[in-house]
Design a protein around this motif. Structure first.
Motif, short mmCIF file in Angstrom:
data_model
loop_
_atom_site.label_atom_id
_atom_site.label_comp_id
_atom_site.label_asym_id
_atom_site.label_seq_id
_atom_site.Cartn_x
_atom_site.Cartn_y
_atom_site.Cartn_z
N ALA A 1 -13.09 8.03 13.05
CA ALA A 1 -14.50 8.39 12.85
C ALA A 1 -15.10 9.11 14.05
O ALA A 1 -16.10 9.83 13.91
N ASN A 2 -14.50 8.97 15.24
CA ASN A 2 -15.02 9.67 16.41
C ASN A 2 -15.01 11.18 16.21
O ASN A 2 -15.80 11.91 16.84
N HIS A 3 -14.14 11.66 15.33
CA HIS A 3 -14.02 13.11 15.16
C HIS A 3 -15.18 13.71 14.37
O HIS A 3 -15.31 14.93 14.30
N LEU A 4 -16.03 12.86 13.83
CA LEU A 4 -17.26 13.38 13.21
C LEU A 4 -18.17 14.01 14.26
O LEU A 4 -19.08 14.78 13.91
N GLU A 5 -17.92 13.71 15.54
CA GLU A 5 -18.69 14.35 16.61
C GLU A 5 -18.44 15.86 16.64
O GLU A 5 -19.25 16.61 17.18
N TRP A 6 -17.35 16.30 16.05
CA TRP A 6 -17.05 17.73 16.00
C TRP A 6 -17.73 18.43 14.83
O TRP A 6 -17.70 19.66 14.73
N ALA A 7 -18.30 17.68 13.91
CA ALA A 7 -18.73 18.25 12.64
C ALA A 7 -19.72 19.40 12.81
O ALA A 7 -19.58 20.45 12.16
N ALA A 8 -20.72 19.23 13.65
CA ALA A 8 -21.75 20.25 13.78
C ALA A 8 -21.19 21.57 14.31
O ALA A 8 -21.50 22.65 13.79
N SER A 9 -20.34 21.48 15.35
CA SER A 9 -19.80 22.72 15.93
C SER A 9 -18.80 23.38 14.99
O SER A 9 -18.67 24.61 14.97
N ILE A 10 -18.08 22.58 14.21
CA ILE A 10 -17.15 23.16 13.25
C ILE A 10 -17.91 23.83 12.10
O ILE A 10 -17.61 24.96 11.71
N ARG A 11 -18.92 23.14 11.57
CA ARG A 11 -19.71 23.73 10.49
C ARG A 11 -20.39 25.02 10.94
O ARG A 11 -20.41 26.02 10.23
N GLY A 12 -20.99 24.97 12.12
CA GLY A 12 -21.79 26.10 12.57
C GLY A 12 -21.00 27.25 13.16
O GLY A 12 -21.38 28.42 12.99
N GLU A 13 -19.88 26.93 13.86
CA GLU A 13 -19.17 27.97 14.59
C GLU A 13 -17.67 28.04 14.28
O GLU A 13 -17.01 28.99 14.68
N GLY A 14 -17.15 27.00 13.64
CA GLY A 14 -15.71 26.93 13.43
C GLY A 14 -14.96 26.69 14.73
O GLY A 14 -13.82 27.14 14.90
N VAL A 15 -15.60 25.94 15.65
CA VAL A 15 -15.05 25.76 16.99
C VAL A 15 -15.11 24.28 17.40
O VAL A 15 -16.07 23.57 17.06
N VAL A 16 -14.08 23.83 18.13
CA VAL A 16 -14.09 22.54 18.81
C VAL A 16 -13.89 22.81 20.29
O VAL A 16 -12.98 23.55 20.68
N ARG A 17 -14.75 22.24 21.11
CA ARG A 17 -14.65 22.39 22.56
C ARG A 17 -14.34 21.04 23.18
O ARG A 17 -15.15 20.11 23.10
N GLU A 18 -13.16 20.91 23.78
CA GLU A 18 -12.71 19.63 24.33
C GLU A 18 -11.87 19.86 25.59
O GLU A 18 -11.20 20.88 25.71
N PRO A 19 -11.87 18.89 26.49
CA PRO A 19 -10.96 18.94 27.63
C PRO A 19 -9.63 18.25 27.29
O PRO A 19 -9.51 17.60 26.26
N PHE A 20 -8.66 18.42 28.16
CA PHE A 20 -7.38 17.69 28.07
C PHE A 20 -6.76 17.85 26.67
O PHE A 20 -6.49 16.88 25.97
#
Length: 273
Positions: free
Chosen positions: A129-148
């Motif tokens: 469920a933590n990956h729902l934190e990516w939902a907004a950036s994926i919906r809006g830009e098709g992008v995930v920004r993460e380190p490591f």
């Protein structure tokens, strides 16, 4: 059986409530704001705050099993009220307790372990469920920004964490156990993004942040310094526990742990354009 679930509106707590209700148990769901809980029919919503045990003492009346989280408040601060909670549980005649652990040992854990009540501790790795934190950036830009971006995880479905909790709350044989809970596979960040992209039917680009950029983003989001250090350590040097599959879910529930692909399919709409 009457069961009190604290943290009932949280990621795991809500799953526990739903699964207990489906099995016909009398469920009391504790929340600081029960009016907003939107619980299943038949579930008894009660108000209370784990940081102030006197606020839910009455809710323990007749309760045989109790699910606890070891933090409280919006800042997820470690609870300092474990002794009071345990005393109330003993007075009420609670026979079983489950505790959802958060990685580090917290004061409530020791209080429950020494309570004399049959207790089971649940130690999940990273929640799907933590990956729902990516939902907004994926919906809006098709992008995930993460380190490591090379980090590995044996990521676990929140419904499987709940299923193990339900077993421990309702069945004999789990007292004194600490269960490490994982999914059925170890995945890299890139693999998870590919699975999400397939489920959502769209391209998702991964942009790798430097550690400095990640620290700045977390600080801007209001994370306290100790939380930032924890994230840097866990993501940058994931402990073996977090990237090793163990068969606990299947051993306890009798069925295999859910895959990340299944979770992605269940939540595909959250990532769609």
């Amino acid at each position: 059986m009457k069961i009190l679930v604290t943290g009932a509106t949280g990621t795991v707590g809500r799953e526990i409530v739903d699964q207990l209700a489906e099995r016909g148990h009398h469920v009391r769901a504790l929340s600081r704001d029960p009016g907003r809980a939107k619980l299943p029919a038949g579930v008894e919503a009660v108000a209370g705050d784990l940081a102030a045990p006197e606020t839910f003492a009455a809710a323990l009346e007749g309760v045989e099993a109790l699910h606890l989280i070891n933090f409280g408040g919006d800042d997820h601060a470690p609870l300092q009220t474990g002794e009071q909670i345990v005393a109330l549980a003993r007075q009420a005649g609670v026979r079983r307790i489950t505790v959802l652990l958060g990685g580090a040992s917290m004061p409530l854990d020791a209080a429950v372990a020494s309570s004399g009540i049959d207790a089971t501790f649940l130690q999940p790795v990273e929640f799907m469920a933590n990956h729902l934190e990516w939902a907004a950036s994926i919906r809006g830009e098709g992008v995930v920004r993460e380190p490591f971006c090379d980090r590995l995880s044996a990521v676990v479905h929140e419904a499987d964490i709940a299923a193990v909790a339900v077993a421990a709350l309702t069945q004999d044989g789990h007292a004194g156990k600490t269960y490490t809970l994982t999914g059925p596979e170890v995945l890299s960040l890139r693999q998870k993004i590919a699975i999400l992209a397939a489920a959502a039917g769209r391209e998702i680009k991964l942009v790798e942040l430097t550690e400095r950029e990640a620290r700045a983003r977390w600080a801007a989001a209001g994370f306290p310094p100790e939380s930032i250090e924890f994230l840097v350590e866990v993501y940058g040097n994931t402990p073996e526990l977090g990237r090793t599959v163990v068969p606990t879910v299947e051993r306890v529930t009798g069925r295999p742990a859910r895959t990340f692909a299944r979770w992605a399919a269940e939540h595909a709409a959250a990532f769609a354009a």
